[in-house]
Design an enzyme around this catalytic site. Structure first.
Site, PDB file in Angstrom:
ATOM      1  N   VAL A   1     -11.491  11.830  11.718  1.00 15.89           N
ATOM      2  CA  VAL A   1     -12.272  12.709  10.839  1.00 15.89           C
ATOM      3  C   VAL A   1     -12.715  11.960   9.588  1.00 15.89           C
ATOM      4  O   VAL A   1     -13.887  12.016   9.195  1.00 15.89           O
ATOM      5  CB  VAL A   1     -11.449  13.949  10.425  1.00 15.89           C
ATOM      6  CG1 VAL A   1     -12.285  14.860   9.542  1.00 15.89           C
ATOM      7  CG2 VAL A   1     -10.967  14.716  11.645  1.00 15.89           C
TER       8      VAL A   1
ATOM      9  N   GLY B   1      -7.189   8.479   4.308  1.00 15.27           N
ATOM     10  CA  GLY B   1      -7.155   8.504   5.773  1.00 15.27           C
ATOM     11  C   GLY B   1      -8.555   8.449   6.356  1.00 15.27           C
ATOM     12  O   GLY B   1      -9.301   9.417   6.280  1.00 15.27           O
ATOM     13  N   VAL B   2      -8.916   7.273   6.927  1.00 16.34           N
ATOM     14  CA  VAL B   2     -10.248   7.156   7.530  1.00 16.34           C
ATOM     15  C   VAL B   2     -10.102   6.982   9.038  1.00 16.34           C
ATOM     16  O   VAL B   2     -10.583   6.020   9.631  1.00 16.34           O
ATOM     17  CB  VAL B   2     -11.097   6.027   6.882  1.00 16.34           C
ATOM     18  CG1 VAL B   2     -11.587   6.467   5.528  1.00 16.34           C
ATOM     19  CG2 VAL B   2     -10.317   4.719   6.774  1.00 16.34           C
ATOM     20  N   GLY B   3      -9.402   7.926   9.653  1.00 16.42           N
ATOM     21  CA  GLY B   3      -9.259   7.949  11.114  1.00 16.42           C
ATOM     22  C   GLY B   3     -10.440   8.692  11.713  1.00 16.42           C
ATOM     23  O   GLY B   3     -11.568   8.589  11.221  1.00 16.42           O
TER      24      GLY B   3
ATOM     25  N   LYS C   1       0.097  26.565  18.214  1.00 14.89           N
ATOM     26  CA  LYS C   1       0.100  25.103  18.094  1.00 14.89           C
ATOM     27  C   LYS C   1       1.297  24.607  18.877  1.00 14.89           C
ATOM     28  O   LYS C   1       2.282  25.339  19.048  1.00 14.89           O
ATOM     29  CB  LYS C   1       0.262  24.722  16.614  1.00 14.89           C
ATOM     30  CG  LYS C   1      -0.111  23.321  16.284  1.00 14.89           C
ATOM     31  CD  LYS C   1      -1.566  23.191  15.879  1.00 14.89           C
ATOM     32  CE  LYS C   1      -1.939  21.766  15.546  1.00 14.89           C
ATOM     33  NZ  LYS C   1      -3.307  21.643  15.047  1.00 14.89           N
TER      34      LYS C   1
HETATM   35  P1  NAD Z   1      -6.258  10.231  12.869  1.00 12.52           P
HETATM   36  O1  NAD Z   1      -4.878   9.956  13.324  1.00 12.52           O
HETATM   37  O2  NAD Z   1      -7.410   9.782  13.674  1.00 12.52           O
HETATM   38  O3  NAD Z   1      -6.487   9.629  11.389  1.00 12.52           O
HETATM   39  C1  NAD Z   1      -5.517   9.654  10.393  1.00 12.52           C
HETATM   40  C2  NAD Z   1      -5.694   8.370   9.573  1.00 12.52           C
HETATM   41  O4  NAD Z   1      -4.811   8.447   8.458  1.00 12.52           O
HETATM   42  C3  NAD Z   1      -5.339   7.092  10.335  1.00 12.52           C
HETATM   43  O5  NAD Z   1      -6.377   6.153  10.171  1.00 12.52           O
HETATM   44  C4  NAD Z   1      -4.023   6.631   9.688  1.00 12.52           C
HETATM   45  O6  NAD Z   1      -3.897   5.231   9.691  1.00 12.52           O
HETATM   46  C5  NAD Z   1      -4.188   7.193   8.287  1.00 12.52           C
HETATM   47  N1  NAD Z   1      -2.927   7.425   7.583  1.00 12.52           N
HETATM   48  C6  NAD Z   1      -1.740   7.844   8.084  1.00 12.52           C
HETATM   49  N2  NAD Z   1      -0.854   7.970   7.096  1.00 12.52           N
HETATM   50  C7  NAD Z   1      -1.487   7.647   5.947  1.00 12.52           C
HETATM   51  C8  NAD Z   1      -1.112   7.594   4.596  1.00 12.52           C
HETATM   52  N3  NAD Z   1       0.130   7.876   4.203  1.00 12.52           N
HETATM   53  N4  NAD Z   1      -2.042   7.212   3.683  1.00 12.52           N
HETATM   54  C9  NAD Z   1      -3.291   6.896   4.065  1.00 12.52           C
HETATM   55  N5  NAD Z   1      -3.709   6.921   5.333  1.00 12.52           N
HETATM   56  C10 NAD Z   1      -2.815   7.300   6.261  1.00 12.52           C
HETATM   57  O7  NAD Z   1      -6.307  11.818  12.614  1.00 12.52           O
HETATM   58  P2  NAD Z   1      -7.583  12.728  12.506  1.00 12.52           P
HETATM   59  O8  NAD Z   1      -7.909  13.320  13.827  1.00 12.52           O
HETATM   60  O9  NAD Z   1      -8.663  12.018  11.726  1.00 12.52           O
HETATM   61  O10 NAD Z   1      -7.001  13.929  11.629  1.00 12.52           O
HETATM   62  C11 NAD Z   1      -6.730  13.748  10.248  1.00 12.52           C
HETATM   63  C12 NAD Z   1      -6.125  15.034   9.686  1.00 12.52           C
HETATM   64  O11 NAD Z   1      -7.035  16.118   9.889  1.00 12.52           O
HETATM   65  C13 NAD Z   1      -4.816  15.461  10.369  1.00 12.52           C
HETATM   66  O12 NAD Z   1      -3.995  16.077   9.415  1.00 12.52           O
HETATM   67  C14 NAD Z   1      -5.267  16.496  11.390  1.00 12.52           C
HETATM   68  O13 NAD Z   1      -4.263  17.431  11.699  1.00 12.52           O
HETATM   69  C15 NAD Z   1      -6.391  17.152  10.624  1.00 12.52           C
HETATM   70  N6  NAD Z   1      -7.393  17.800  11.494  1.00 12.52           N
HETATM   71  C16 NAD Z   1      -8.079  17.065  12.401  1.00 12.52           C
HETATM   72  C17 NAD Z   1      -9.036  17.695  13.204  1.00 12.52           C
HETATM   73  C18 NAD Z   1      -9.854  16.906  14.199  1.00 12.52           C
HETATM   74  O14 NAD Z   1     -10.864  17.430  14.678  1.00 12.52           O
HETATM   75  N7  NAD Z   1      -9.479  15.663  14.526  1.00 12.52           N
HETATM   76  C19 NAD Z   1      -9.275  19.058  13.068  1.00 12.52           C
HETATM   77  C20 NAD Z   1      -8.560  19.790  12.122  1.00 12.52           C
HETATM   78  C21 NAD Z   1      -7.619  19.140  11.323  1.00 12.52           C
END
Ligand code: NAD
Length: 354
Positions: A180, A176-178, A82
């Site tokens: 994923v 967290g509704v980003g 990483k």
């Molecule tokens: P992202 O940045 O798109 O979404 C994260 C969301 O969480 C955002 O909408 C943000 O506003 C919100 N957020 C941040 N801090 C917060 C809090 N304290 N309380 C509530 N909401 C909060 O990220 P993502 O790509 O959706 O990934 C989310 C998690 O999953 C991360 O930990 C990432 O490492 C993990 N992950 C993602 C993937 C992938 O394919 N994207 C794969 C494996 C693991």
């Protein structure tokens, strides 16, 4: 791996730790290669601010260890790695910045192959390729596949814990509704689950909650939410010893990496009868799908590969119950079997194209 923890590190417990800097671009980075027994290290590039350089280095090492377990448990021929780019002043020429970072990565000779993570995009990967980095796949965002893997994990954990084959009416709280979390929310809504959503981006969360008829939550402590399933899909280390004592759910399964502050927290959840799906099992859908696309697998084959995450989760929960260990220990043992067997047969080590 000198120890099997995903959360604590001795000085020499990473295979390789590389610091990179280019003052002309304000570039500071660390590449952590945890273990390459199963193949070249594959893991995303995180781009965010850290309070200290040490905090970023520790995060890279923890996440690289998790990638070792994730890739091994998923049956992929990659090691764990990483990297972290330290965010500072705004980047004035992002393509040049990422190309330069690609040059640093290229010096690892593919021992580190980057993917996207928080703060980076597939465009960044394309620029890293121009700098010489080897990248497995850049054409699609892996997040929807990650979300599908989390969905299968939730189904398996709900079946084992609540004795239900359906998610209809199951109350799932997503933090967290980003990328994923939103996709997961949509997939869960299609299964008839009842949703509570929380995000620091209030507008985005309210819009989605309105569309999916979900309960929007503001400024709520995660321990205040009574639900069947807690799905952490935002930040790392959201469950510490105190939180673990107070969570009001039966299952924890989400996408967030590095969910537990330390492996002992899993003991508390276990004692309280909360089924914890280890993060590196639940969130493997993205890497599995990237690997499938890299190897030219069909849509149906990739769909089956994501469904298999649920089977693995079911089997890990079963092993944990039968042997009285935590799901984290059971999942680590499962992953380590592959690593230990490859260690005794180094000729089996695969290249990324095998
Ligand atoms: P992202 O940045 O798109 O979404 C994260 C969301 O969480 C955002 O909408 C943000 O506003 C919100 N957020 C941040 N801090 C917060 C809090 N304290 N309380 C509530 N909401 C909060 O990220 P993502 O790509 O959706 O990934 C989310 C998690 O999953 C991360 O930990 C990432 O490492 C993990 N992950 C993602 C993937 C992938 O394919 N994207 C794969 C494996 C693991």
């Amino acid at each position: 791996m000198a120890d099997i923890s995903t959360t604590s590190f001795g000085t020499w417990s990473s295979e390789q730790l590389i610091l990179c800097s280019d003052d002309s671009l304000g570039l500071r980075a660390v590449i952590a290669i945890d273990d390459t027994t199963l193949g070249n290290g594959f893991g995303g590039v995180r781009f965010r601010a850290y309070p200290t350089p040490e905090a970023g280095i520790t995060e890279a090492r923890r996440l690289a260890r998790a990638m070792t377990y994730k890739n091994a448990a998923a049956g992929l021929n990659y090691g764990g790695a990483k990297s972290v780019l330290f965010a500072g002043d705004p980047v004035s020429d992002r393509p040049a910045f990422m190309r330069r970072y690609g040059e640093f990565i290229a010096r690892t000779g593919s021992a580190y192959m980057p993917g996207v993570d928080m703060g980076t995009t597939t465009d960044d990967l394309k620029w890293m390729i121009e700098g010489g980095a080897q990248v497995l796949w850049v054409d699609d965002d892996p997040s929807p596949a990650t979300a599908t893997g989390v969905l299968h994990s939730i189904k398996a954990a709900v079946a084992a814990t609540l004795d239900s084959d359906s998610l209809a009416g199951t109350h799932v709280f997503i933090q967290g509704v980003g990328h994923v979390g939103e996709s997961l929310a949509r997939q869960l809504a299609a299964e008839g689950a009842r949703l509570s959503l929380m995000d620091t981006d209030r507008e985005r969360m309210e819009q989605l909650a309105h569309e999916l008829e979900a309960q929007p939550l503001f400024d709520t402590d995660v321990t205040e939410v009574e639900c069947d399933v807690f799905a952490p899909c935002a930040i790392a280390r959201v469950i510490d010893p105190t939180t673990a004592e107070r969570l009001q759910c039966r299952v924890v399964a989400g996408a967030a990496n590095d969910t537990l502050t330390d492996d002992n927290v899993a003991e508390t959840l276990h004692r309280r009868g909360i089924t914890y799906v280890p993060d590196f099992l639940a969130n493997a859908g993205g890497v599995i799908d990237v690997d499938g696309r890299h190897h030219g697998k069909s849509h149906d084959e990739r769909t089956l590969a994501l469904e298999a995450i649920g089977d693995r989760v079911g089997s890990v929960i079963d092993t944990a119950r039968k042997t009285g260990i935590t799901t984290v220990q059971a999942a680590q043992q499962y992953a380590r079997k592959r690593i230990d067997s490859a260690r005794s047969n180094p000729a089996d080590r695969k290249t990324p194209d095998e």
